[in-house]
Design a protein around this motif. Structure first.
Motif, short mmCIF file in Angstrom:
data_model
loop_
_atom_site.label_atom_id
_atom_site.label_comp_id
_atom_site.label_asym_id
_atom_site.label_seq_id
_atom_site.Cartn_x
_atom_site.Cartn_y
_atom_site.Cartn_z
N CYS A 1 0.84 -1.21 0.00
CA CYS A 1 0.00 0.00 0.00
C CYS A 1 0.87 1.26 0.00
CB CYS A 1 -0.94 0.00 1.20
SG CYS A 1 -2.32 -1.15 1.08
N TYR A 2 1.91 1.27 0.83
CA TYR A 2 2.81 2.42 0.84
C TYR A 2 3.49 2.59 -0.53
CZ TYR A 2 2.44 3.48 5.81
OH TYR A 2 1.99 3.85 7.06
N SER A 3 3.86 1.49 -1.14
CA SER A 3 4.48 1.55 -2.47
C SER A 3 3.50 2.11 -3.50
CB SER A 3 4.94 0.18 -2.92
OG SER A 3 5.96 -0.30 -2.08
N GLN A 4 2.25 1.67 -3.44
CA GLN A 4 1.23 2.19 -4.36
C GLN A 4 1.01 3.68 -4.15
OE1 GLN A 4 -2.14 -0.38 -3.36
NE2 GLN A 4 -2.16 -1.06 -5.50
N LEU A 5 0.95 4.09 -2.90
CA LEU A 5 0.75 5.50 -2.58
C LEU A 5 1.91 6.34 -3.09
CD1 LEU A 5 -1.21 7.43 -1.21
CD2 LEU A 5 -0.05 6.96 0.96
N ALA A 6 3.13 5.84 -2.88
CA ALA A 6 4.31 6.56 -3.37
C ALA A 6 4.30 6.68 -4.88
CB ALA A 6 5.58 5.86 -2.88
N GLU B 1 -8.55 12.45 -10.16
CA GLU B 1 -8.68 10.98 -10.24
C GLU B 1 -7.60 10.32 -9.37
OE1 GLU B 1 -7.03 7.88 -13.58
OE2 GLU B 1 -8.07 9.66 -14.30
N LEU B 2 -6.38 10.83 -9.45
CA LEU B 2 -5.29 10.26 -8.67
C LEU B 2 -5.45 10.56 -7.18
CD1 LEU B 2 -2.35 10.99 -11.12
CD2 LEU B 2 -3.33 8.75 -10.56
N GLU B 3 -6.00 11.71 -6.86
CA GLU B 3 -6.27 12.05 -5.46
C GLU B 3 -7.27 11.07 -4.87
OE1 GLU B 3 -6.10 13.81 -1.81
OE2 GLU B 3 -4.78 14.20 -3.51
N ILE B 4 -8.28 10.71 -5.63
CA ILE B 4 -9.27 9.72 -5.18
C ILE B 4 -8.60 8.37 -4.98
CG2 ILE B 4 -11.32 8.41 -5.91
CD1 ILE B 4 -12.27 11.07 -7.27
N GLN B 5 -7.72 8.01 -5.91
CA GLN B 5 -6.99 6.75 -5.79
C GLN B 5 -6.13 6.75 -4.52
OE1 GLN B 5 -4.87 5.75 -9.38
NE2 GLN B 5 -3.73 4.13 -8.40
N CYS B 6 -5.45 7.85 -4.24
CA CYS B 6 -4.63 7.96 -3.03
C CYS B 6 -5.49 7.82 -1.78
CB CYS B 6 -3.88 9.30 -3.00
SG CYS B 6 -2.50 9.40 -4.14
N ALA C 1 4.06 10.12 -7.00
CA ALA C 1 5.12 10.43 -7.97
C ALA C 1 4.51 10.80 -9.32
CB ALA C 1 6.07 9.24 -8.11
N LEU C 2 3.46 10.10 -9.71
CA LEU C 2 2.77 10.43 -10.96
C LEU C 2 2.08 11.79 -10.85
CD1 LEU C 2 1.82 9.76 -13.81
CD2 LEU C 2 -0.02 8.38 -12.79
N MET C 3 1.51 12.08 -9.70
CA MET C 3 0.88 13.39 -9.50
C MET C 3 1.91 14.51 -9.64
SD MET C 3 -1.80 12.60 -6.41
CE MET C 3 -2.57 14.22 -6.41
N VAL C 4 3.10 14.31 -9.10
CA VAL C 4 4.17 15.31 -9.23
C VAL C 4 4.51 15.51 -10.71
CG1 VAL C 4 6.62 15.77 -8.81
CG2 VAL C 4 5.17 15.00 -6.94
N LYS C 5 4.67 14.40 -11.41
CA LYS C 5 5.02 14.47 -12.84
C LYS C 5 3.95 15.24 -13.62
CE LYS C 5 5.90 11.47 -16.79
NZ LYS C 5 5.95 10.09 -17.28
N LEU C 6 2.69 14.94 -13.36
CA LEU C 6 1.60 15.61 -14.06
C LEU C 6 1.50 17.08 -13.67
CD1 LEU C 6 -1.10 12.80 -13.83
CD2 LEU C 6 0.14 13.53 -15.88
N ALA C 7 1.70 17.38 -12.40
CA ALA C 7 1.64 18.78 -11.96
C ALA C 7 2.79 19.59 -12.55
CB ALA C 7 1.68 18.84 -10.43
N ARG C 8 3.97 19.01 -12.63
CA ARG C 8 5.09 19.71 -13.27
C ARG C 8 4.78 20.02 -14.73
NH1 ARG C 8 9.91 15.82 -11.06
NH2 ARG C 8 10.11 16.73 -8.98
N ALA C 9 4.08 19.10 -15.38
CA ALA C 9 3.72 19.28 -16.80
C ALA C 9 2.43 20.11 -16.95
CB ALA C 9 3.56 17.91 -17.46
#
Length: 120
Positions: free
Chosen positions: A20-25, A45-50, A29-37
């Motif tokens: 679970c911690y690995s999935q959350l990380a 959608e990712l916030e709901i997943q988190c 990490a994907l959210m950071v990548k998308l926010a940078r872009a």
């Protein structure tokens, strides 16, 4: 349940916590990548997943104690999670401020139109 089955069950629970911690990380990490872009569309959608992963952690984490190696891994993942959360917040905050300002402007415009009898 035999002792062997209980041990296997404990091992599965422990590994689920780390999983679970690995999935959350990975999600953060994907959210950071998308926010940078500046690809804001997928963040909700990712916030709901988190949130779902966090809810799962609330259930599985108290069930078992982690051994020292697993605790180290969990701490490492949590540090990464916190750093990524902070970065996402820093990247999203200016966008939210712009959105709020724009919404305020539109509300003022609507109020002026209403006062002067203009269609909106």
């Amino acid at each position: 349940m035999t002792a062997e089955q209980q041990t296997g069950r404990k091992m599965a629970t422990r590994s689920e916590v780390i999983h679970c911690y690995s999935q959350l990380a990975a999600c953060l990490a994907l959210m950071v990548k998308l926010a940078r872009a500046k690809e804001w569309g997928r963040l909700p959608e990712l916030e709901i997943q988190c949130a779902g992963i966090v809810e799962r952690l609330k259930v599985v984490e108290p069930m078992e104690l982690l051994d020292s190696e697993q605790m180290q891994e969990a701490r490492r993942l949590m540090e990464r999670i916190h750093a990524d959360q902070d970065e996402v917040c820093q990247l999203v905050k200016p966008q939210l401020e712009k959105l709020v300002a724009r919404m305020s402007f539109l509300q003022q415009q609507k109020n002026l139109d209403k006062i002067y009898g203009l269609p909106h």
